[in-house]
Scaffold this active site. Structure first.
Site, short mmCIF file in Angstrom:
data_model
loop_
_atom_site.label_atom_id
_atom_site.label_comp_id
_atom_site.label_asym_id
_atom_site.label_seq_id
_atom_site.Cartn_x
_atom_site.Cartn_y
_atom_site.Cartn_z
N ILE A 1 -2.21 -21.45 65.90
CA ILE A 1 -3.36 -21.00 66.71
C ILE A 1 -4.55 -20.63 65.82
CG2 ILE A 1 -2.80 -18.52 66.92
CD1 ILE A 1 -4.00 -20.92 69.69
N LYS B 1 -2.45 -12.41 71.58
CA LYS B 1 -1.51 -11.93 72.57
C LYS B 1 -0.12 -12.38 72.18
CE LYS B 1 0.07 -15.10 74.31
NZ LYS B 1 0.75 -16.38 73.98
N ASP C 1 6.25 -15.85 75.80
CA ASP C 1 5.13 -16.05 74.86
C ASP C 1 4.01 -16.79 75.59
OD1 ASP C 1 4.00 -16.09 71.96
OD2 ASP C 1 3.85 -18.14 72.69
P1 NAP Z 1 2.80 -19.98 64.07
O1 NAP Z 1 2.30 -21.39 64.07
O2 NAP Z 1 4.23 -19.72 63.78
O3 NAP Z 1 1.86 -19.19 63.08
C1 NAP Z 1 2.00 -17.81 62.82
C2 NAP Z 1 1.71 -17.57 61.34
O4 NAP Z 1 1.91 -16.19 61.07
C3 NAP Z 1 2.67 -18.33 60.46
O5 NAP Z 1 2.08 -19.56 60.05
C4 NAP Z 1 2.92 -17.39 59.30
O6 NAP Z 1 2.11 -17.78 58.21
C5 NAP Z 1 2.47 -16.03 59.77
N1 NAP Z 1 3.60 -15.09 59.85
C6 NAP Z 1 3.59 -13.81 59.45
N2 NAP Z 1 4.75 -13.22 59.67
C7 NAP Z 1 5.56 -14.12 60.21
C8 NAP Z 1 6.91 -14.11 60.65
N3 NAP Z 1 7.66 -12.99 60.56
N4 NAP Z 1 7.43 -15.24 61.18
C9 NAP Z 1 6.69 -16.36 61.27
N5 NAP Z 1 5.39 -16.44 60.87
C10 NAP Z 1 4.83 -15.33 60.33
O7 NAP Z 1 2.51 -19.28 65.47
P2 NAP Z 1 1.27 -19.53 66.47
O8 NAP Z 1 1.64 -20.57 67.47
O9 NAP Z 1 0.02 -19.71 65.70
O10 NAP Z 1 1.30 -18.15 67.26
C11 NAP Z 1 0.87 -16.95 66.69
C12 NAP Z 1 0.43 -16.03 67.80
O11 NAP Z 1 -0.61 -16.69 68.53
C13 NAP Z 1 1.53 -15.70 68.82
O12 NAP Z 1 1.43 -14.37 69.22
C14 NAP Z 1 1.21 -16.62 69.99
O13 NAP Z 1 1.59 -16.05 71.24
C15 NAP Z 1 -0.30 -16.71 69.91
N6 NAP Z 1 -0.83 -17.93 70.53
C16 NAP Z 1 -0.30 -19.15 70.24
C17 NAP Z 1 -0.77 -20.28 70.90
C18 NAP Z 1 -0.23 -21.66 70.63
O14 NAP Z 1 -0.55 -22.59 71.38
N7 NAP Z 1 0.55 -21.88 69.59
C19 NAP Z 1 -1.78 -20.16 71.84
C20 NAP Z 1 -2.34 -18.92 72.07
C21 NAP Z 1 -1.86 -17.82 71.41
P3 NAP Z 1 2.65 -17.52 56.71
O15 NAP Z 1 4.05 -18.07 56.64
O16 NAP Z 1 1.67 -18.30 55.88
O17 NAP Z 1 2.59 -16.03 56.50
#
Ligand code: NAP
Length: 306
Positions: free
Chosen positions: A14, A89, A167
């Protein structure tokens, strides 16, 4: 006024898809640093974690795009350093954590913004305005998507504090709490949790809004067409919000939509909040999910692998 010096935390899906472009398009914000263990953005100073970033860089604000588990600790580091905070969120994994962050932000005199991006979808404000003087007879929420397509390899989502199907599902609840003219209460819930995982892949919630039943179905294994819709039956006909709230159809009218500006609007609002040192935290979507977890009839279903 000088642009807000902003740090972005958690460079994952995101952050890249939405936050980075929205920040780049906002001249009241200047992205000066990132904190992520593995992720970097070209041309921006990168740090391993938020503590390192906050102590090494002069920052006014941070925006957290990490998974919800861990965000409380990250936000607290920023708040205690006098830095304004914007949260993706769901804002944290427990209600107490969010309430503690509000208290800490008040004490430190900094802004705290718990964002609900789906509330910025194009159909949401018109839906709220149209429903304001209607009698609500029934509400149907269908939030069904394919976890493998939208969250490939995100193991954290099915772990403790990962929210599972909530989520994305909390987005529906953020819209429902925004557009319905009365409060929602959870009456019953059921959840399917795959063997060996902590968070559900599917859930149903029965809620009430005044005398109206609100039935919500959440599914993370939906292949084929993906469904993010809310239908509200009223004394003046049925309102339909589809495609995550970006398309609205009022009774007897054609569908209406507008370009996606969800994250541009969130960052505009954050810049306003920072200027006012104000707090914008609405716990209602998280409270409904917490209530569903408290009351749910849980079934263990077959193991799931990404
Ligand atoms: P993601 O791709 O897994 O990215 C989260 C990033 O946070 C990871 O790349 C990681 O980067 C870091 N991180 C820090 N602590 C972590 C842990 N314990 N486990 C895993 N990653 C960790 O997730 P995302 O889809 O971007 O979602 C993140 C947030 O945005 C969530 O709350 C989600 O509800 C929200 N969101 C997501 C979307 C969507 O479509 N994906 C849409 C709207 C909102 P490092 O490894 O480099 O630290």
């Amino acid at each position: 006024m000088e642009p807000v010096r902003l740090g972005l935390v958690g460079i994952g899906k995101i952050a890249r898809d939405q936050h980075f472009p929205a920040i780049a398009g906002n001249d009241r914000l200047n992205l000066v640093a990132t904190a992520s263990r593995h992720g970097r953005l070209d041309g921006v100073d990168g740090y391993h974690d938020i503590a390192e970033m906050v102590s090494a860089t002069a920052l006014d604000a941070v925006s957290l795009c990490t998974p919800p588990d861990g965000r409380y600790e990250q936000a607290l580091i920023a708040i205690e350093a006098g830095v304004h905070v914007m949260l993706e969120k769901p804002p944290a994994v427990t209600l107490s954590h969010v309430e503690a962050l509000v208290a800490a932000a008040r004490k430190a005199g900094v802004s705290l913004f718990a964002t609900w991006h789906s509330r910025e979808a194009a159909g949401v404000a018109p839906a709220r305005a149209w429903l304001a003087d209607k009698r609500i007879d029934a509400v149907r929420i269908d939030w069904k998507e394919d976890i493998r397509r939208w969250h490939p390899g995100q193991e954290w989502i099915l772990g403790p504090g990962g929210f599972g199907v909530f989520d994305p599902g909390i987005n529906a609840l953020s819209i429902a709490t925004e557009i319905l003219p009365r409060e929602l209460f959870v009456e019953s819930a059921s959840m399917d949790v795959p063997e060996g995982r902590a968070s559900p892949l599917a859930a149903s919630i029965l809620m009430r809004c005044g005398s109206a039943e609100v039935r919500a179905e959440f599914d993370f294994l939906q292949t084929g067409p993906q469904t993010w819709s809310i239908e509200v039956d009223t004394d003046a006909g049925t309102l339909r919000l589809t495609q995550g709230g970006s398309v609205i159809q009022l009774p007897g009218e054609a569908e209406q939509t507008a370009p996606d500006e969800e994250y541009a609007r969130l960052y505009d609002r954050f810049a306003d909040l920072v200027a006012e040192r104000a707090i914008d935290v609405d716990l209602r979507p998280l409270r409904l999910v917490a209530d569903a977890f408290l009351i749910a009839d849980r079934r263990v279903t077959e193991a799931f692998a990404f």
